[in-house]
Motif scaffolding. Structure first.
Motif, PDB file in Angstrom:
ATOM      1  N   ASP A  78       7.765  -7.048  -0.841  1.00 22.79           N
ATOM      2  CA  ASP A  78       7.934  -5.629  -1.137  1.00 22.79           C
ATOM      3  C   ASP A  78       6.608  -5.020  -1.568  1.00 22.79           C
ATOM      4  O   ASP A  78       5.767  -5.710  -2.138  1.00 22.79           O
ATOM      5  CB  ASP A  78       8.956  -5.475  -2.269  1.00 22.79           C
ATOM      6  N   ASP A  79       6.456  -3.725  -1.317  1.00 18.79           N
ATOM      7  CA  ASP A  79       5.276  -3.019  -1.817  1.00 18.79           C
ATOM      8  C   ASP A  79       5.559  -2.397  -3.187  1.00 18.79           C
ATOM      9  O   ASP A  79       4.652  -1.916  -3.840  1.00 18.79           O
ATOM     10  CB  ASP A  79       4.836  -1.930  -0.828  1.00 18.79           C
ATOM     11  N   ASP A  80       6.812  -2.425  -3.621  1.00 22.03           N
ATOM     12  CA  ASP A  80       7.219  -1.818  -4.885  1.00 22.03           C
ATOM     13  C   ASP A  80       7.369  -2.902  -5.945  1.00 22.03           C
ATOM     14  O   ASP A  80       8.272  -3.729  -5.875  1.00 22.03           O
ATOM     15  CB  ASP A  80       8.551  -1.091  -4.686  1.00 22.03           C
ATOM     16  N   ASP A  81       6.471  -2.901  -6.927  1.00 24.96           N
ATOM     17  CA  ASP A  81       6.573  -3.896  -8.006  1.00 24.96           C
ATOM     18  C   ASP A  81       6.993  -3.260  -9.325  1.00 24.96           C
ATOM     19  O   ASP A  81       6.919  -3.875 -10.377  1.00 24.96           O
ATOM     20  CB  ASP A  81       5.263  -4.669  -8.156  1.00 24.96           C
ATOM     21  N   LEU A  82       7.497  -2.034  -9.272  1.00 22.00           N
ATOM     22  CA  LEU A  82       7.925  -1.306 -10.462  1.00 22.00           C
ATOM     23  C   LEU A  82       9.089  -2.021 -11.140  1.00 22.00           C
ATOM     24  O   LEU A  82      10.086  -2.351 -10.507  1.00 22.00           O
ATOM     25  CB  LEU A  82       8.349   0.118 -10.080  1.00 22.00           C
ATOM     26  N   GLY A  83       8.942  -2.281 -12.420  1.00 20.66           N
ATOM     27  CA  GLY A  83      10.029  -2.824 -13.219  1.00 20.66           C
ATOM     28  C   GLY A  83      10.239  -4.323 -13.124  1.00 20.66           C
ATOM     29  O   GLY A  83      11.135  -4.854 -13.782  1.00 20.66           O
ATOM     30  N   TRP A  84       9.440  -5.023 -12.337  1.00 21.06           N
ATOM     31  CA  TRP A  84       9.627  -6.470 -12.235  1.00 21.06           C
ATOM     32  C   TRP A  84       9.230  -7.129 -13.554  1.00 21.06           C
ATOM     33  O   TRP A  84       8.100  -6.981 -14.010  1.00 21.06           O
ATOM     34  CB  TRP A  84       8.776  -7.046 -11.098  1.00 21.06           C
ATOM     35  N   PRO A  85      10.135  -7.896 -14.154  1.00 24.13           N
ATOM     36  CA  PRO A  85       9.778  -8.600 -15.394  1.00 24.13           C
ATOM     37  C   PRO A  85       8.716  -9.664 -15.113  1.00 24.13           C
ATOM     38  O   PRO A  85       8.700 -10.271 -14.032  1.00 24.13           O
ATOM     39  CB  PRO A  85      11.094  -9.266 -15.816  1.00 24.13           C
ATOM     40  N   ASP A  86       7.862  -9.890 -16.072  1.00 23.52           N
ATOM     41  CA  ASP A  86       6.801 -10.887 -15.902  1.00 23.52           C
ATOM     42  C   ASP A  86       7.366 -12.251 -15.511  1.00 23.52           C
ATOM     43  O   ASP A  86       6.810 -12.932 -14.670  1.00 23.52           O
ATOM     44  CB  ASP A  86       5.972 -11.019 -17.181  1.00 23.52           C
ATOM     45  N   GLY A  87       8.481 -12.637 -16.102  1.00 26.62           N
ATOM     46  CA  GLY A  87       9.076 -13.939 -15.825  1.00 26.62           C
ATOM     47  C   GLY A  87       9.685 -14.072 -14.442  1.00 26.62           C
ATOM     48  O   GLY A  87      10.093 -15.165 -14.049  1.00 26.62           O
ATOM     49  N   GLU A  88       9.772 -12.975 -13.689  1.00 24.52           N
ATOM     50  CA  GLU A  88      10.353 -13.006 -12.338  1.00 24.52           C
ATOM     51  C   GLU A  88       9.328 -12.689 -11.247  1.00 24.52           C
ATOM     52  O   GLU A  88       9.652 -12.710 -10.060  1.00 24.52           O
ATOM     53  CB  GLU A  88      11.516 -12.019 -12.236  1.00 24.52           C
ATOM     54  N   ARG A  89       8.104 -12.388 -11.618  1.00 30.50           N
ATOM     55  CA  ARG A  89       7.093 -12.000 -10.636  1.00 30.50           C
ATOM     56  C   ARG A  89       6.764 -13.108  -9.634  1.00 30.50           C
ATOM     57  O   ARG A  89       6.284 -12.835  -8.549  1.00 30.50           O
ATOM     58  CB  ARG A  89       5.826 -11.510 -11.319  1.00 30.50           C
ATOM     59  N   HIS A  90       7.033 -14.350  -9.989  1.00 29.01           N
ATOM     60  CA  HIS A  90       6.790 -15.443  -9.042  1.00 29.01           C
ATOM     61  C   HIS A  90       7.735 -15.363  -7.846  1.00 29.01           C
ATOM     62  O   HIS A  90       7.521 -16.021  -6.841  1.00 29.01           O
ATOM     63  CB  HIS A  90       6.888 -16.807  -9.734  1.00 29.01           C
ATOM     64  N   HIS A  91       8.767 -14.522  -7.951  1.00 31.18           N
ATOM     65  CA  HIS A  91       9.698 -14.298  -6.845  1.00 31.18           C
ATOM     66  C   HIS A  91       9.262 -13.125  -5.958  1.00 31.18           C
ATOM     67  O   HIS A  91       9.967 -12.795  -5.014  1.00 31.18           O
ATOM     68  CB  HIS A  91      11.102 -14.003  -7.371  1.00 31.18           C
ATOM     69  N   LEU A  92       8.157 -12.483  -6.275  1.00 33.59           N
ATOM     70  CA  LEU A  92       7.711 -11.292  -5.552  1.00 33.59           C
ATOM     71  C   LEU A  92       6.407 -11.556  -4.812  1.00 33.59           C
ATOM     72  O   LEU A  92       5.407 -11.925  -5.419  1.00 33.59           O
ATOM     73  CB  LEU A  92       7.508 -10.124  -6.524  1.00 33.59           C
ATOM     74  N   ALA A  93       6.441 -11.364  -3.494  1.00 33.21           N
ATOM     75  CA  ALA A  93       5.208 -11.311  -2.705  1.00 33.21           C
ATOM     76  C   ALA A  93       4.875  -9.821  -2.618  1.00 33.21           C
ATOM     77  O   ALA A  93       5.414  -9.097  -1.781  1.00 33.21           O
ATOM     78  CB  ALA A  93       5.409 -11.914  -1.325  1.00 33.21           C
ATOM     79  N   HIS A  94       4.027  -9.368  -3.536  1.00 31.82           N
ATOM     80  CA  HIS A  94       3.718  -7.946  -3.624  1.00 31.82           C
ATOM     81  C   HIS A  94       2.683  -7.575  -2.581  1.00 31.82           C
ATOM     82  O   HIS A  94       1.580  -8.110  -2.567  1.00 31.82           O
ATOM     83  CB  HIS A  94       3.218  -7.603  -5.030  1.00 31.82           C
ATOM     84  N   CYS A  95       3.068  -6.651  -1.722  1.00 37.03           N
ATOM     85  CA  CYS A  95       2.170  -6.136  -0.692  1.00 37.03           C
ATOM     86  C   CYS A  95       1.657  -4.782  -1.168  1.00 37.03           C
ATOM     87  O   CYS A  95       2.342  -3.770  -1.007  1.00 37.03           O
ATOM     88  CB  CYS A  95       2.907  -5.978   0.640  1.00 37.03           C
ATOM     89  N   ALA A  96       0.490  -4.789  -1.784  1.00 41.70           N
ATOM     90  CA  ALA A  96      -0.076  -3.530  -2.258  1.00 41.70           C
ATOM     91  C   ALA A  96      -0.294  -2.582  -1.084  1.00 41.70           C
ATOM     92  O   ALA A  96      -0.311  -1.370  -1.258  1.00 41.70           O
ATOM     93  CB  ALA A  96      -1.379  -3.775  -3.008  1.00 41.70           C
ATOM     94  N   ARG A  97      -0.492  -3.145   0.100  1.00 35.29           N
ATOM     95  CA  ARG A  97      -0.519  -2.396   1.360  1.00 35.29           C
ATOM     96  C   ARG A  97       0.318  -3.174   2.360  1.00 35.29           C
ATOM     97  O   ARG A  97       0.716  -4.297   2.107  1.00 35.29           O
ATOM     98  CB  ARG A  97      -1.959  -2.250   1.856  1.00 35.29           C
ATOM     99  N   ASP A  98       0.549  -2.590   3.511  1.00 33.46           N
ATOM    100  CA  ASP A  98       1.400  -3.212   4.524  1.00 33.46           C
ATOM    101  C   ASP A  98       0.767  -4.484   5.097  1.00 33.46           C
ATOM    102  O   ASP A  98      -0.393  -4.789   4.829  1.00 33.46           O
ATOM    103  CB  ASP A  98       1.692  -2.198   5.641  1.00 33.46           C
ATOM    104  N   LEU A  99       1.542  -5.210   5.891  1.00 32.15           N
ATOM    105  CA  LEU A  99       1.093  -6.484   6.450  1.00 32.15           C
ATOM    106  C   LEU A  99      -0.021  -6.350   7.481  1.00 32.15           C
ATOM    107  O   LEU A  99      -0.506  -7.356   7.987  1.00 32.15           O
ATOM    108  CB  LEU A  99       2.274  -7.251   7.048  1.00 32.15           C
ATOM    109  N   GLY A 100      -0.473  -5.140   7.752  1.00 31.16           N
ATOM    110  CA  GLY A 100      -1.671  -4.942   8.556  1.00 31.16           C
ATOM    111  C   GLY A 100      -2.923  -5.245   7.760  1.00 31.16           C
ATOM    112  O   GLY A 100      -4.006  -5.391   8.292  1.00 31.16           O
TER     113      GLY A 100
END
Length: 186
Positions: A131-153
Motif C-alpha cells: 500500500d502507499d497509505d501508511d497512515l495509522g499503522w501501529p509501530d508493532g504492525e509495520r512489518h506487515h506493510l510493504a509501504h510504496c511511497a511511490r508506485d511500483l514504477g
C-alpha cells in the motif's frame, strides 16, 4: 499468506505530475488525480510475486472495491494475479452510512484490521499489505506493510515489496532459517 493489495499509488501513480514539473502550479491548483492508464505496473507485481504466487491469496484492499464486484476487480488485473484474488476488504466492511456514523474505519490500517478480525480471524500473522497509505499503522504492525511511497514504477517501491516478501518468506519457512550454508557447519 494473505496479501492485501491496494491499486492507486501502487499499480499506477496516484497523482498526475504538475505541468512542466512546475511546483508553483501544483501549489496553486493542487495535485490532480492520475488520469490513466491504470494498472500499468501490475506486471511488475507479477514479477515480484513470482516465487511466492502459488502461496499467496490476494484480498483487494483498494477503494476500487467499494463499487465493484469481485469479478470486475479480477478483470482489471493480469491473469496471474486475478487467479489469486479471493475477496475485497470493502466487501466485508459495514455499510458506508454506518462507517460515517462512527465505526471509526478512517484509515487503510483500520479497514484491514476490521477485515482480519471480522472476516478472516483465521489468518493470524500470515499476511502482508502492499500500500502507499501508511497512515495509522501501529509501530508493532509495520512489518506487515510493504509501504510504496511511490508506485511500483519506482525502484524504491519495488525494493520495499521485495524486502517485505523476502522477510515474510524467511519468517514463515523454518527451512529458510535453518537451511545449512554449503561449506559451513550448522
Amino acid at each position: 499468506m494473505i496479501l492485501f493489495l491496494d491499486f492507486d499509488g501502487v499499480l499506477h501513480p496516484l497523482w498526475e505530475p504538475a505541468p512542466f514539473n512546475d511546483w508553483q502550479l501544483e501549489q496553486t491548483f493542487g495535485p490532480r488525480p492520475w488520469p490513466g492508464p491504470f494498472f500499468m505496473h501490475a506486471p511488475v507485481l507479477v514479477e515480484l510475486l513470482g516465487p511466492y504466487l502459488d502461496q499467496v491469496e490476494i484480498v483487494i484492499s483498494s477503494t476500487w472495491g467499494r463499487k465493484r464486484d469481485l469479478a470486475t476487480l479480477r478483470s482489471l488485473l493480469p491473469s496471474e494475479l486475478a487467479a489469486r484474488v479471493t475477496d475485497a476488504v470493502h466487501h466485508q466492511l459495514p455499510p458506508q452510512q454506518d462507517i460515517q456514523r462512527g465505526d471509526g474505519l478512517t484509515s487503510r490500517w483500520e479497514e484491514i484490521a476490521f477485515y482480519r478480525e471480522h472476516a478472516r480471524p483465521d489468518i493470524g500473522d500470515r499476511w502482508l499489505a502492499i500500500d502507499d497509505d501508511d497512515l495509522g499503522w501501529p509501530d508493532g504492525e509495520r512489518h506487515h506493510l510493504a509501504h510504496c511511497a511511490r508506485d511500483l514504477g519506482c525502484i524504491e517501491a519495488r525494493a520495499a515489496v521485495a524486502r517485505a516478501l523476502a522477510g515474510w518468506r524467511s519468517l514463515k519457512d523454518p527451512l529458510a532459517i535453518r537451511r545449512p550454508v554449503p561449506g559451513r557447519s550448522p
